[in-house]
Design a protein around this motif. Structure first.
Motif, PDB file in Angstrom:
ATOM      1  N   ALA A  13       0.856  -1.190   0.000  1.00  0.00           N
ATOM      2  CA  ALA A  13       0.000   0.000   0.000  1.00  0.00           C
ATOM      3  C   ALA A  13       0.892   1.240   0.000  1.00  0.00           C
ATOM      4  N   GLY A  14       0.466   2.266  -0.706  1.00  0.00           N
ATOM      5  CA  GLY A  14       1.241   3.503  -0.784  1.00  0.00           C
ATOM      6  C   GLY A  14       2.299   3.495  -1.868  1.00  0.00           C
ATOM      7  N   CYS A  15       2.381   2.430  -2.639  1.00  0.00           N
ATOM      8  CA  CYS A  15       3.333   2.339  -3.746  1.00  0.00           C
ATOM      9  C   CYS A  15       2.770   3.101  -4.941  1.00  0.00           C
ATOM     10  N   ASN A  16       3.616   3.912  -5.586  1.00  0.00           N
ATOM     11  CA  ASN A  16       3.186   4.694  -6.740  1.00  0.00           C
ATOM     12  C   ASN A  16       4.279   4.759  -7.796  1.00  0.00           C
ATOM     13  N   ILE A  17       3.846   4.980  -9.038  1.00  0.00           N
ATOM     14  CA  ILE A  17       4.763   5.120 -10.172  1.00  0.00           C
ATOM     15  C   ILE A  17       4.391   6.383 -10.937  1.00  0.00           C
ATOM     16  N   ALA A  18       5.399   7.140 -11.339  1.00  0.00           N
ATOM     17  CA  ALA A  18       5.194   8.306 -12.199  1.00  0.00           C
ATOM     18  C   ALA A  18       6.009   8.091 -13.481  1.00  0.00           C
ATOM     19  N   ILE A  19       5.351   8.194 -14.619  1.00  0.00           N
ATOM     20  CA  ILE A  19       6.041   8.058 -15.907  1.00  0.00           C
ATOM     21  C   ILE A  19       6.745   9.383 -16.201  1.00  0.00           C
ATOM     22  N   LEU A  20       8.040   9.325 -16.399  1.00  0.00           N
ATOM     23  CA  LEU A  20       8.830  10.527 -16.671  1.00  0.00           C
ATOM     24  C   LEU A  20       9.019  10.768 -18.155  1.00  0.00           C
ATOM     25  N   HIS A  21       9.248   9.687 -18.892  1.00  0.00           N
ATOM     26  CA  HIS A  21       9.505   9.805 -20.320  1.00  0.00           C
ATOM     27  C   HIS A  21       9.161   8.484 -20.992  1.00  0.00           C
ATOM     28  N   GLY A  22       8.530   8.587 -22.143  1.00  0.00           N
ATOM     29  CA  GLY A  22       8.221   7.398 -22.912  1.00  0.00           C
ATOM     30  C   GLY A  22       6.805   6.906 -22.655  1.00  0.00           C
ATOM     31  N   ASP A  23       6.500   5.829 -23.315  1.00  0.00           N
ATOM     32  CA  ASP A  23       5.195   5.176 -23.222  1.00  0.00           C
ATOM     33  C   ASP A  23       5.432   3.845 -22.517  1.00  0.00           C
ATOM     34  N   PRO A  24       4.767   3.592 -21.382  1.00  0.00           N
ATOM     35  CA  PRO A  24       5.032   2.359 -20.635  1.00  0.00           C
ATOM     36  C   PRO A  24       4.724   1.072 -21.396  1.00  0.00           C
ATOM     37  N   THR A  25       3.999   1.170 -22.510  1.00  0.00           N
ATOM     38  CA  THR A  25       3.705  -0.019 -23.312  1.00  0.00           C
ATOM     39  C   THR A  25       4.740  -0.236 -24.411  1.00  0.00           C
ATOM     40  N   LYS A  26       5.735   0.652 -24.494  1.00  0.00           N
ATOM     41  CA  LYS A  26       6.772   0.556 -25.529  1.00  0.00           C
ATOM     42  C   LYS A  26       8.159   0.515 -24.895  1.00  0.00           C
ATOM     43  N   ASN A  27       9.160   0.274 -25.724  1.00  0.00           N
ATOM     44  CA  ASN A  27      10.544   0.228 -25.245  1.00  0.00           C
ATOM     45  C   ASN A  27      11.008   1.592 -24.737  1.00  0.00           C
ATOM     46  N   ASN A  28      11.969   1.549 -23.822  1.00  0.00           N
ATOM     47  CA  ASN A  28      12.649   2.735 -23.295  1.00  0.00           C
ATOM     48  C   ASN A  28      11.715   3.694 -22.575  1.00  0.00           C
ATOM     49  N   VAL A  29      11.335   3.302 -21.388  1.00  0.00           N
ATOM     50  CA  VAL A  29      10.485   4.147 -20.550  1.00  0.00           C
ATOM     51  C   VAL A  29      11.220   4.429 -19.230  1.00  0.00           C
TER      52      VAL A  29
END
Length: 157
Positions: A57-73
């Protein structure tokens, strides 16, 4: 006695010379549309989303660059102090830098490693690992994934 450059080599020099003269002109006409970006894990503009269900609980992710469904994120991964991150694995190798907190990381078959702020860690693709965030504030990892973002819990028998 001077050595003569034979005609085939003369042509190579001419091609190289033209390349060095014309490349900067071509490069100037190429428009770069992608913008640079900087970010801190404390930026209020970051959009934090949930982690997979098996994470604490309390775990979070922030996408900084890229698309999480593609390479290099690139992502920030954040867990609360005194959290245990269960054993899991990723399809991708991951390159990590701990930007906040203190974290113990254990990869299958290896000794536990202590990451402190600024520590770099590399995790091989498909290698199970677990972690524990210490009590020195939240643990925030910058993680660069080569393959699309995923995480799979290791099922214990």
């Amino acid at each position: 006695m001077k050595k003569k450059i034979s005609p085939p080599y003369r042509n190579h020099w001419l091609v190289l010379l033209l390349t060095f003269i014309t490349f900067p002109l071509i490069a100037q006409d190429t428009e770069i549309t992608e913008l640079s970006k900087t970010s801190s894990w404390e930026d209020s503009a970051l959009e934090w989303g949930p982690c997979p269900d098996f994470m604490p609980a309390g775990c979070n992710i922030a996408i900084l660059h890229g698309d999480p469904t593609k390479n290099n994120v690139d992502v920030f991964f954040k867990v609360e102090p005194n959290s245990d991150i269960p054993e899991h694995w990723h399809t991708s190798a991951e390159r990590m830098i701990l930007v906040a907190g203190e974290m113990e990381v254990t990869y299958e078959g290896e000794e536990t490693q202590l990451l402190t702020k600024g520590s770099y860690a590399y995790g091989p693709a498909a290698k199970p690992h677990k972690a524990r965030c210490g009590d020195k504030g939240p643990c925030v990892l910058f993680i660069a994934f080569e393959e699309p973002l995923d995480a799979y819990a290791v099922e214990k028998e």
